[in-house]
Design a protein around this motif. Structure first.
Motif, short mmCIF file in Angstrom:
data_model
loop_
_atom_site.label_atom_id
_atom_site.label_comp_id
_atom_site.label_asym_id
_atom_site.label_seq_id
_atom_site.Cartn_x
_atom_site.Cartn_y
_atom_site.Cartn_z
N ARG A 42 0.84 -1.19 0.00
CA ARG A 42 0.00 0.00 0.00
C ARG A 42 0.88 1.24 0.00
O ARG A 42 2.06 1.20 0.31
N GLY A 43 0.25 2.36 -0.33
CA GLY A 43 0.97 3.63 -0.21
C GLY A 43 1.01 4.08 1.23
O GLY A 43 0.67 3.33 2.14
N LEU A 44 1.45 5.30 1.45
CA LEU A 44 1.55 5.84 2.79
C LEU A 44 0.22 6.48 3.21
O LEU A 44 -0.44 7.13 2.40
N GLN A 45 -0.11 6.27 4.47
CA GLN A 45 -1.31 6.91 5.02
C GLN A 45 -0.90 7.93 6.08
O GLN A 45 -0.09 7.62 6.95
N PHE A 46 -1.46 9.10 5.99
CA PHE A 46 -1.17 10.18 6.94
C PHE A 46 -1.76 9.84 8.31
O PHE A 46 -2.91 9.41 8.42
N LEU A 47 -0.94 10.01 9.35
CA LEU A 47 -1.40 9.77 10.72
C LEU A 47 -1.63 11.08 11.46
O LEU A 47 -2.69 11.29 12.06
N LEU A 48 -0.61 11.94 11.45
CA LEU A 48 -0.72 13.20 12.18
C LEU A 48 0.42 14.12 11.79
O LEU A 48 1.36 13.70 11.12
N LYS A 49 0.29 15.38 12.22
CA LYS A 49 1.32 16.36 11.91
C LYS A 49 1.46 17.36 13.04
O LYS A 49 0.50 17.60 13.80
N TYR A 50 2.65 17.96 13.12
CA TYR A 50 2.87 19.09 14.00
C TYR A 50 3.31 20.27 13.15
O TYR A 50 4.31 20.19 12.41
N ILE A 51 2.55 21.35 13.27
CA ILE A 51 2.91 22.58 12.55
C ILE A 51 3.30 23.64 13.58
O ILE A 51 4.37 24.23 13.53
N THR A 52 2.43 23.86 14.51
CA THR A 52 2.67 24.82 15.58
C THR A 52 1.64 24.56 16.67
O THR A 52 0.70 23.79 16.47
N GLY A 53 1.83 25.16 17.83
CA GLY A 53 0.81 25.04 18.86
C GLY A 53 1.11 23.96 19.88
O GLY A 53 2.26 23.75 20.27
#
Lengths: 114, 114
Positions: A42-53
């Motif tokens: 399978r391809g990659l699945q997005f779990l989470l991200k940190y941008i700011t905060g």
């Protein structure tokens, strides 16, 4: 140079136990950090991200990650592992605000045993 | 909503040939990125396109090229194939550029060069 390190090739955990997959980063400027999961064929699945905060980021499937600026880390965590969480996990950093280019870590294979 | 689609899913080519891989982004997405995934080098960035313009290019030889069409569909071409080009080629799309927009990955095209 911008880089991401995942120090563990494999993490083994028993079902129901908490899990941690480690990630450290090296960037100049503000880090934009991501976790992806890849299941076989399978391809990659997005779990989470940190941008700011908030330093604690909550994502899909019960996963969360803690951003620690002083330790330049962004470890992925889950309170109670499931066998179905077994997969390959990638930490990634985006280099700048106006690009989609991601630098990936080498990946950590998570094995959850029943 | 349909996800990112990549065609073909599997491909076997001979050294010296050329190959074209196709990526159809999620409807409305204007940004497309390509990555090469190999066991030895991991996930490496190839190109990034936004509104038919190449915004970034990874550190790959000139044999690797790509383009994006007005409907946001993208193709990548590899000429004079080498054994080392055997890899999973992943395409990702996002609504816009920048970390506020998640990237959604397709299932990949597995290229085998013999």
């Amino acid at each position: 140079a911008q880089s991401v390190a995942q120090p563990e090739d494999q993490v083994n955990v028993a079902e129901g136990n908490p899990l941690t997959v480690k990630c450290t980063y090296s960037v100049s400027g503000n880090p934009y950090l991501f976790w992806y999961v890849q299941y076989p064929n399978r391809g990659l699945q997005f779990l989470l991200k940190y941008i700011t905060g908030d330093n604690l980021v909550k994502g899909s499937y019960g996963f969360e990650a803690e951003f620690n600026k002083s330790q330049t880390s962004f470890h992925l965590k889950k309170p109670s592992a499931l066998v179905s969480d077994s997969a390959l996990y990638f930490c990634a950093v985006r280099l700048a605000y106006n690009t989609d280019k991601l630098i990936f870590g080498t990946g950590t294979r998570l094995q959850v045993f029943p | 909503k349909a996800g990112v689609t990549q065609t073909p899913r599997y491909l076997i080519k001979t050294r010296g040939q050329q190959v074209t891989l196709s990526c159809s982004p999620i409807s409305g997405h204007r940004s497309v990125s390509w990555y090469q995934q190999t066991p030895g080098q991991g996930l490496q960035f190839l190109f990034e396109y936004f509104s038919e313009t190449q915004r970034n290019k990874g550190n790959f030889p000139g044999r690797f090229s790509g383009r994006q069409f007005s409907n946001s569909r993208s193709e990548m071409n590899v000429s004079t194939l080498e054994l080392g080009d055997s890899a999973l080629y992943l395409c990702a799309s996002s609504l816009g550029q920048g970390p506020n927009y998640e990237q959604y990955f397709g299932p990949g095209t597995r290229l085998t060069v013999t």
